[in-house]
Write an enzyme that holds these catalytic residues in place. Structure first.
Site, PDB file in Angstrom:
ATOM      1  N   GLY A 293       5.977  -8.136 -34.868  1.00  0.00           N
ATOM      2  CA  GLY A 293       5.914  -9.185 -33.874  1.00  0.00           C
ATOM      3  C   GLY A 293       7.136 -10.080 -33.792  1.00  0.00           C
ATOM      4  O   GLY A 293       7.349 -10.753 -32.774  1.00  0.00           O
TER       5      GLY A 293
ATOM      6  N   THR B  57       0.944 -20.586 -26.516  1.00  0.00           N
ATOM      7  CA  THR B  57       0.320 -19.519 -27.279  1.00  0.00           C
ATOM      8  C   THR B  57      -1.194 -19.663 -27.140  1.00  0.00           C
ATOM      9  O   THR B  57      -1.683 -20.501 -26.376  1.00  0.00           O
ATOM     10  CB  THR B  57       0.792 -19.557 -28.749  1.00  0.00           C
TER      11      THR B  57
ATOM     12  N   LYS C 186      -2.819 -19.403 -22.826  1.00  0.00           N
ATOM     13  CA  LYS C 186      -2.121 -18.526 -21.890  1.00  0.00           C
ATOM     14  C   LYS C 186      -2.903 -18.275 -20.605  1.00  0.00           C
ATOM     15  O   LYS C 186      -2.314 -17.960 -19.566  1.00  0.00           O
ATOM     16  CB  LYS C 186      -1.786 -17.188 -22.559  1.00  0.00           C
TER      17      LYS C 186
ATOM     18  N   GLY D 216      -6.712  -9.727 -24.259  1.00  0.00           N
ATOM     19  CA  GLY D 216      -6.378 -11.094 -23.896  1.00  0.00           C
ATOM     20  C   GLY D 216      -5.119 -11.200 -23.061  1.00  0.00           C
ATOM     21  O   GLY D 216      -4.657 -10.225 -22.460  1.00  0.00           O
ATOM     22  N   GLY D 217      -4.534 -12.399 -23.046  1.00  0.00           N
ATOM     23  CA  GLY D 217      -3.361 -12.645 -22.224  1.00  0.00           C
ATOM     24  C   GLY D 217      -2.167 -11.805 -22.600  1.00  0.00           C
ATOM     25  O   GLY D 217      -1.448 -11.298 -21.725  1.00  0.00           O
TER      26      GLY D 217
ATOM     27  N   GLY E 164      -6.918  -4.803 -27.802  1.00  0.00           N
ATOM     28  CA  GLY E 164      -7.149  -6.182 -27.389  1.00  0.00           C
ATOM     29  C   GLY E 164      -7.079  -6.322 -25.880  1.00  0.00           C
ATOM     30  O   GLY E 164      -6.507  -5.471 -25.188  1.00  0.00           O
TER      31      GLY E 164
ATOM     32  N   LEU F 247       6.397 -19.594 -35.637  1.00  0.00           N
ATOM     33  CA  LEU F 247       7.819 -19.582 -35.958  1.00  0.00           C
ATOM     34  C   LEU F 247       8.674 -19.987 -34.761  1.00  0.00           C
ATOM     35  O   LEU F 247       9.907 -20.004 -34.861  1.00  0.00           O
ATOM     36  CB  LEU F 247       8.242 -18.183 -36.429  1.00  0.00           C
ATOM     37  N   SER F 248       8.041 -20.321 -33.644  1.00  0.00           N
ATOM     38  CA  SER F 248       8.799 -20.710 -32.460  1.00  0.00           C
ATOM     39  C   SER F 248       9.716 -21.908 -32.703  1.00  0.00           C
ATOM     40  O   SER F 248      10.855 -21.923 -32.225  1.00  0.00           O
ATOM     41  CB  SER F 248       7.852 -20.987 -31.286  1.00  0.00           C
TER      42      SER F 248
END
Length: 266
Positions: free
Chosen positions: A231, A60, A64, A125-126, A123, A15-16
């Protein structure tokens, strides 16, 4: 004219583009913004081929961490958390930072939340490292529930003040012992944890996923009486932080955020 893009793979769900285009329109800025599929391992070649066409990029997954391999200046925060989501041009070349953490804190502040005792991040991750770094010193304890112990050192390095613990992934984790649970896993990865949500949940779930929504975990949390932040709020505020960097000016953040919420839900 300002030209931006979001890079990653897959990228069609992002949606960016809607967010940044709506912001340009609201601010009266002449600009364009597009989604571009950039698979893992191809970021360097993409920047070499097309970097001159753009003023900034939102990054994204899975980029990252990959972006840190490029010979680009990054700030101390990015070095600490080893994750970046913003690549923008300054007079002397590209610069790299992360607005995930600041956007996360801004979203919490908008909900009237500023301090926590125990935080669990799902999680490793980044995005998880960005959240851990942002909560360092704000929460007394920060725990991470991760699938791979290989990522544990990087998470630990992101936390220098709060008490830290890395926990091996299990579907029977006691989520009720935390006043904030943050889901940073890919869509569907945390579904099994929904069975661990007990009736009368009193803590807050911040689920960074916005599509599909609600997630299985978010729905279970809300049904049990707990509060959920989705989010879209993180997307909003990290995007506003990116725009302030690119435009080089402070914005009326809450006025812009109100407009963007309407645009994203249209």
């Amino acid at each position: 004219m300002i030209r931006g893009a979001v890079l990653g793979s897959p990228i069609t769900h992002s949606l960016s583009p809607r967010l940044h285009r709506a912001a340009f329109s609201f601010l009266g800025v002449e600009g364009s913004y597009e989604p571009i599929e950039v698979p893992a391992g191809s970021l360097a070649s993409f920047i070499e081929r097309r970097g001159t066409e753009f003023d900034y990029f939102s990054l994204t997954m899975p980029l990252k961490e990959e972006v840190l391999l490029l010979p680009i200046e990054c700030d101390p925060l990015t070095t600490k958390i080893q994750s970046a989501n913003t690549l923008w041009k300054k007079k002397d070349g590209w610069s790299l930072t992360s607005t995930d953490g600041s956007g996360f804190i801004a979203a919490l502040a908008h909900a009237g939340l500023q301090t926590f005792n125990r935080v669990l991040i799902l999680g490793a991750g980044g995005t998880a490292r960005a959240v851990a770094g942002a909560m360092d010193g704000i929460s007394k304890e920060i725990h991470v529930l991760g699938r791979s112990s290989v990522r544990a050192p990087a998470l630990k390095s992101s936390v220098t003040t709060s008490d830290f613990e890395y926990i091996s992934w299990n579907s029977g984790a006691d989520l009720s012992s935390y006043d904030l649970v943050v889901n940073t896993t890919p869509a569907g990865a945390a579904d099994l944890l929904a069975d661990s949500v007990r009736d009368g949940a009193s803590g807050l779930l911040f689920d960074v996923i916005y599509k599909p929504w609600p997630t299985v975990l978010a729905a279970a949390w809300r049904d049990s009486g707990g509060k959920v932040i989705g989010g879209l709020e993180l997307l909003l505020y990290q995007g506003i932080d990116q725009l302030e960097l690119v435009l080089g000016e402070s914005l009326d953040r809450e006025k812009l955020a109100t407009h963007l919420r309407t645009a994203l839900r249209a």
